[in-house]
Design a protein around this motif. Structure first.
Motif, short mmCIF file in Angstrom:
data_model
loop_
_atom_site.label_atom_id
_atom_site.label_comp_id
_atom_site.label_asym_id
_atom_site.label_seq_id
_atom_site.Cartn_x
_atom_site.Cartn_y
_atom_site.Cartn_z
N SER A 38 37.11 41.73 30.35
CA SER A 38 38.24 40.92 29.92
C SER A 38 37.74 39.76 29.09
O SER A 38 36.57 39.37 29.18
CB SER A 38 39.06 40.43 31.12
OG SER A 38 38.34 39.50 31.90
N LEU A 59 42.10 42.93 27.88
CA LEU A 59 41.38 43.78 28.83
C LEU A 59 40.90 45.03 28.12
O LEU A 59 41.62 45.59 27.28
CB LEU A 59 42.30 44.14 30.00
CG LEU A 59 41.68 44.95 31.16
CD1 LEU A 59 42.35 44.56 32.48
CD2 LEU A 59 41.77 46.44 30.93
N PRO A 115 41.19 41.82 36.08
CA PRO A 115 40.42 40.95 35.18
C PRO A 115 40.38 39.51 35.70
O PRO A 115 41.01 39.17 36.69
CB PRO A 115 41.23 41.02 33.89
CG PRO A 115 42.64 41.22 34.36
CD PRO A 115 42.52 42.10 35.57
N VAL A 128 35.34 39.85 37.08
CA VAL A 128 36.14 41.06 36.92
C VAL A 128 35.84 41.99 38.10
O VAL A 128 34.68 42.28 38.37
CB VAL A 128 35.81 41.76 35.59
CG1 VAL A 128 36.56 43.07 35.48
CG2 VAL A 128 36.12 40.84 34.41
#
Lengths: 111, 115
Positions: free
Chosen positions: B94, B32, B25, B4
């Motif tokens: 995420s 998310l 993400p 991420v």
């Protein structure tokens, strides 16, 4: 969602000793209990998790136990090493909601 | 696999100014999250997206915070106007399958200092 209580807030051990961190929760709908490790300047990283249909899970030196009746779960680290020094967070989750985290435990392992 | 990505890593502003944080993400992750982490505390959820729709924004201070997820991929979190108590690390995470069915992958965070 309701909070997760985590204890202790700080923990100091000698290298090779065991460390135990405990968390309690009150929402009986919770069914997922992960533990995250956060090193300085980094985001939390999952180290182990357990689901409500399991009482214990182990991965090398790390284990997690869950007592659903008493609504508490614990992280056990055996044979601690200096690189285990970090902040550890417990969390709880349930269907349809995001994780709720405890306030964290700062673990210091001295050699 | 790339992790991420968040930017900027650090931001210092004065109160009443505005700031925006960006998150990319892991590819393919439908869910998310933006979390706020105040010094010495655990991450606190601000908002959760599933694709480009909001699942939970109940703890987002909507009078000053806003977030969007463009085309179900990147996301931006904005604070306007900032207050002193907004000083914190803003973490983006995420996951592949949703809140409690899979691992959350966190970015390194964006540290905000409001003077």
């Amino acid at each position: 969602g309701e909070n997760v209580e985590q204890h202790p807030s700080t923990l100091s051990v000698q290298e090779g000793d065991s460390a135990v961190i405990k968390c309690t929760y009150s929402d009986s709908a919770s069914n997922y209990f992960p533990w995250y490790k956060q090193e300085l300047g980094k985001g939390p990283q999952l180290i182990i998790d357990i689901r409500s249909n399991v009482g214990e899970k182990k991965d090398q030196r790390i284990a997690v136990t869950l007592n659903k009746t008493a609504k508490h779960f614990s992280l056990h680290i055996t044979e601690t090493q200096p690189e285990d020094s970090a902040v550890y967070f417990c969390a709880r989750g349930e269907a349809g909601t995001a994780l709720i985290f405890g306030k964290g435990t700062t673990l210091s392992v001295s050699s | 696999e790339a992790g991420v990505a968040q930017s900027p890593r650090y931001k210092i502003i004065e109160k009443r100014q505005s700031v925006a944080f960006w998150c990319n993400p892991i590819s393919g992750h439908a869910t998310l999250y933006w979390y706020q982490q105040i010094l010495g505390q655990g991450p606190k959820l601000l908002i959760q997206f599933q694709n480009n729709g909001v699942v939970d924004d109940s703890q987002l201070p909507k009078d000053r915070f806003s977030a969007e997820r463009l085309k179900g991929v990147d996301s931006t979190l904005k604070i306007q106007p900032a207050k002193l108590e907004d000083s914190a690390v803003y973490l983006c995470a995420s996951s592949h399958r949703g809140a409690n069915t899979g691992e959350l992958f966190f970015g390194e965070g964006s540290r905000l200092t409001v003077l």
